[in-house]
Scaffold this active site. Structure first.
Site, PDB file in Angstrom:
ATOM      1  N   CYS A 132       8.149  40.898  62.906  1.00 13.88           N
ATOM      2  CA  CYS A 132       8.120  41.354  64.303  1.00 13.88           C
ATOM      3  C   CYS A 132       8.001  42.863  64.426  1.00 13.88           C
ATOM      4  O   CYS A 132       7.685  43.374  65.498  1.00 13.88           O
ATOM      5  CB  CYS A 132       9.371  40.886  65.036  1.00 13.88           C
ATOM      6  SG  CYS A 132       9.365  39.123  65.289  1.00 13.88           S
TER       7      CYS A 132
HETATM    8  N1  CO8 Z   1      17.979  22.642  73.456  1.00 18.23           N
HETATM    9  C1  CO8 Z   1      19.276  22.221  73.560  1.00 18.23           C
HETATM   10  N2  CO8 Z   1      20.237  22.642  72.722  1.00 18.23           N
HETATM   11  C2  CO8 Z   1      19.888  23.502  71.753  1.00 18.23           C
HETATM   12  C3  CO8 Z   1      18.572  23.970  71.580  1.00 18.23           C
HETATM   13  C4  CO8 Z   1      17.590  23.503  72.488  1.00 18.23           C
HETATM   14  N3  CO8 Z   1      16.308  23.906  72.429  1.00 18.23           N
HETATM   15  N4  CO8 Z   1      18.551  24.820  70.526  1.00 18.23           N
HETATM   16  C5  CO8 Z   1      19.782  24.874  70.048  1.00 18.23           C
HETATM   17  N5  CO8 Z   1      20.605  24.077  70.779  1.00 18.23           N
HETATM   18  C6  CO8 Z   1      22.054  23.833  70.577  1.00 18.23           C
HETATM   19  C7  CO8 Z   1      22.456  24.085  69.141  1.00 18.23           C
HETATM   20  O1  CO8 Z   1      22.237  22.946  68.346  1.00 18.23           O
HETATM   21  C8  CO8 Z   1      23.932  24.424  69.281  1.00 18.23           C
HETATM   22  O2  CO8 Z   1      24.649  23.222  69.415  1.00 18.23           O
HETATM   23  P1  CO8 Z   1      26.120  23.077  68.790  1.00 18.23           P
HETATM   24  O3  CO8 Z   1      26.946  24.126  69.497  1.00 18.23           O
HETATM   25  O4  CO8 Z   1      26.481  21.678  69.091  1.00 18.23           O
HETATM   26  O5  CO8 Z   1      25.954  23.378  67.319  1.00 18.23           O
HETATM   27  C9  CO8 Z   1      23.987  25.156  70.612  1.00 18.23           C
HETATM   28  O6  CO8 Z   1      22.811  24.766  71.340  1.00 18.23           O
HETATM   29  C10 CO8 Z   1      24.011  26.658  70.454  1.00 18.23           C
HETATM   30  O7  CO8 Z   1      22.943  27.038  69.525  1.00 18.23           O
HETATM   31  P2  CO8 Z   1      22.751  28.489  68.991  1.00 18.23           P
HETATM   32  O8  CO8 Z   1      24.052  29.021  68.520  1.00 18.23           O
HETATM   33  O9  CO8 Z   1      21.596  28.464  68.023  1.00 18.23           O
HETATM   34  O10 CO8 Z   1      22.311  29.194  70.361  1.00 18.23           O
HETATM   35  P3  CO8 Z   1      22.206  30.703  70.702  1.00 18.23           P
HETATM   36  O11 CO8 Z   1      22.956  30.934  71.939  1.00 18.23           O
HETATM   37  O12 CO8 Z   1      22.481  31.585  69.529  1.00 18.23           O
HETATM   38  O13 CO8 Z   1      20.652  30.852  71.075  1.00 18.23           O
HETATM   39  C11 CO8 Z   1      18.634  31.766  70.138  1.00 18.23           C
HETATM   40  C12 CO8 Z   1      19.641  30.618  70.126  1.00 18.23           C
HETATM   41  C13 CO8 Z   1      17.960  31.768  71.492  1.00 18.23           C
HETATM   42  C14 CO8 Z   1      17.595  31.506  69.046  1.00 18.23           C
HETATM   43  C15 CO8 Z   1      19.372  33.093  69.927  1.00 18.23           C
HETATM   44  O14 CO8 Z   1      20.296  32.988  68.875  1.00 18.23           O
HETATM   45  C16 CO8 Z   1      18.421  34.232  69.618  1.00 18.23           C
HETATM   46  O15 CO8 Z   1      17.449  34.484  70.305  1.00 18.23           O
HETATM   47  N6  CO8 Z   1      18.761  35.018  68.605  1.00 18.23           N
HETATM   48  C17 CO8 Z   1      17.977  36.177  68.223  1.00 18.23           C
HETATM   49  C18 CO8 Z   1      16.894  35.736  67.376  1.00 18.23           C
HETATM   50  C19 CO8 Z   1      15.896  36.806  67.041  1.00 18.23           C
HETATM   51  O16 CO8 Z   1      15.824  37.834  67.631  1.00 18.23           O
HETATM   52  N7  CO8 Z   1      15.104  36.497  66.062  1.00 18.23           N
HETATM   53  C20 CO8 Z   1      14.045  37.326  65.676  1.00 18.23           C
HETATM   54  C21 CO8 Z   1      12.981  36.363  65.312  1.00 18.23           C
HETATM   55  S1  CO8 Z   1      11.448  36.996  65.344  1.00 18.23           S
HETATM   56  C22 CO8 Z   1      11.070  37.665  63.787  1.00 18.23           C
HETATM   57  O17 CO8 Z   1      11.438  38.700  63.407  1.00 18.23           O
HETATM   58  C23 CO8 Z   1      10.286  36.844  62.877  1.00 18.23           C
HETATM   59  C24 CO8 Z   1       8.859  36.930  63.219  1.00 18.23           C
HETATM   60  C25 CO8 Z   1       8.174  35.799  62.627  1.00 18.23           C
HETATM   61  C26 CO8 Z   1       7.215  35.216  63.575  1.00 18.23           C
HETATM   62  C27 CO8 Z   1       6.810  33.884  63.079  1.00 18.23           C
HETATM   63  C28 CO8 Z   1       6.215  33.034  64.122  1.00 18.23           C
HETATM   64  C29 CO8 Z   1       6.443  31.590  63.993  1.00 18.23           C
END
Ligand code: CO8
Length: 375
Positions: A156
């Site tokens: 990213c």
């Molecule tokens: N629908 C319903 N429930 C869900 C979903 C969904 N879609 N997804 C997760 N849940 C559930 C989980 O299973 C979990 O359930 P439980 O509590 O029972 O275990 C609960 O919801 C909470 O899950 P999380 O803890 O995962 O939820 P978060 O509040 O942390 O949100 C996010 C998840 C949105 C992903 C958040 O953590 C986030 O955005 N974090 C930052 C991530 C980030 O910035 N990453 C950078 C990535 S980009 C990069 O650098 C790589 C580039 C590569 C590109 C490649 C392209 C493919």
């Protein structure tokens, strides 16, 4: 030393768009089917059932409402869950070069330039469609540029890392006009089969034109006041697809060969790292956070951007201080902060400063300090 100016930006947006509702409906069908097909193994405790996605969660956890993709039909097909990208012949322009040329033309047009004026092309993105020849060299030929071109990948952060490279090349006299391109076809490497990943990414390509002051015209220009990059190794965002996969002995989970992350950990670790990075960069340039009018941050998560801006400002940011494009574009990897700049740099006047900042896998962080010179 000659100043380095940012004189144009471009954006390619695919025509296919997918709402959260459409994505959730498709994955619900796919996962219900998968769970039914694997019912016996799930009942024996050998497999975990795949959880069903929720629109409400996506909106609340990420601020993402919609994304553009190169091929909606393939992504939404519950039996496929990935785009169709027809094979092209070696003599045809590749798909990444094609979207990069489209974005490049807009950036060049803004600055009143053509491809022939460019003598350095850097393609920076998270996923490159082949090992070689470089997509950047294909673009160089397609637009009629001279000089040199190369590809690079810092996930990213590829845009800001590529901008620093281009700025360095211009400062050193290796080139006079450089194009930085970020053709992100994230749908090719996103995992649309798991609810924790399927909503995160979208496709787009951005372009930035940089020129030495001596080479630039008299149109809109932003002076690059400084650039800073930082990396710290982390396994929390990974994609193990690579040319050694075919030689690896041992069993791999196929989901290791597409994007995966420990999102919550990333959120916790990267936000303070980015806020400190920007603050230190400003301080070393003799500037305070209050000297900055706008923060064009990497677009991964709305909560992350609000937290980073709040940490820097010591208060809640106003919408335009840290603009977001997540609702429409989702996370477009390295293109995100440039899309924010491309769409939301209006309203600033000569002398106003802004910070373009990206962050992501690696971990990696890059910041570019800009000052508006003229409209
Ligand atoms: N629908 C319903 N429930 C869900 C979903 C969904 N879609 N997804 C997760 N849940 C559930 C989980 O299973 C979990 O359930 P439980 O509590 O029972 O275990 C609960 O919801 C909470 O899950 P999380 O803890 O995962 O939820 P978060 O509040 O942390 O949100 C996010 C998840 C949105 C992903 C958040 O953590 C986030 O955005 N974090 C930052 C991530 C980030 O910035 N990453 C950078 C990535 S980009 C990069 O650098 C790589 C580039 C590569 C590109 C490649 C392209 C493919």
């Amino acid at each position: 030393m000659d100043r380095i100016l940012l004189t144009g930006t471009g954006l390619f947006t695919p025509t296919d768009g997918i709402t959260n509702a459409e994505l959730v409906a498709s994955l619900t069908r796919a996962n219900e089917r998968w769970n039914a097909e694997h019912r016996d193994a799930i009942e024996r405790g050998e497999l975990e059932p795949r959880d069903l996605p929720s629109e409400k969660f996506i909106e609340k956890a990420s601020g993402i409402g919609h994304r553009y993709v190169m091929d909606k039909r393939g992504v939404l097909d519950p039996e496929r869950l990935r785009p169709h990208l027809p094979l092209r012949g070696e003599d045809e322009l590749g798909v990444q070069a094609e979207i990069a040329v489209a974005a490049a033309k807009e950036a060049l047009g803004q600055a009143g330039r053509t491809g022939a004026d460019v003598d350095c092309v850097v393609v920076g993105c998270s996923n490159l469609q082949r090992a070689y020849p470089a997509v950047a060299i294909e673009v160089q030929q397609a637009i009629g540029a001279s000089g040199f071109a190369y590809d690079m990948n810092v996930a990213c952060s590829s845009a800001t890392f590529a901008i620093q490279n281009a700025v360095d090349a211009l400062r050193a006299g290796h080139a006079r006009r450089a194009l930085v391109l970020n053709p992100e076809i994230t749908s090719g490497h996103n995992n649309f089969a798991l609810r924790e990943y399927h909503f995160i990414f979208g496709d787009a390509c951005t372009a930035v034109l940089l020129e030495t002051d001596a080479a630039a015209g008299t149109g809109e220009a932003w002076e690059v006041l400084g650039t800073r990059l930082a990396t710290v190794f982390s396994n929390n965002i990974r994609n193990d697809a690579g040319f050694l996969n075919r030689c690896e002995d041992g069993e791999r989970d196929p989901f290791e060969l597409v994007f995966r992350q420990n999102g919550r950990q990333v959120f916790k670790e990267v936000c303070p790292m980015v806020a400190a990075h920007i603050r230190d960069h400003l301080e070393d340039e003799g500037l305070a956070v209050s000297d900055v009018k706008r923060f064009w941050l990497h677009q991964a998560n709305l909560g992350m951007n609000k937290l980073i801006a709040k940490t820097l400002l010591g208060r809640e940011p106003e919408d335009l201080e840290s603009p977001t494009i997540l609702d429409e574009y989702a996370n477009t990897s390295s293109a995100g902060s440039v899309i924010a700049f491309h769409k939301h740099r209006g309203g600033l006047v000569a002398g106003d400063r802004g910070v373009l900042c990206s962050f992501g896998a690696g971990y990696s962080v890059g910041s570019i300090l800009l000052r508006k010179l003229r409209d």
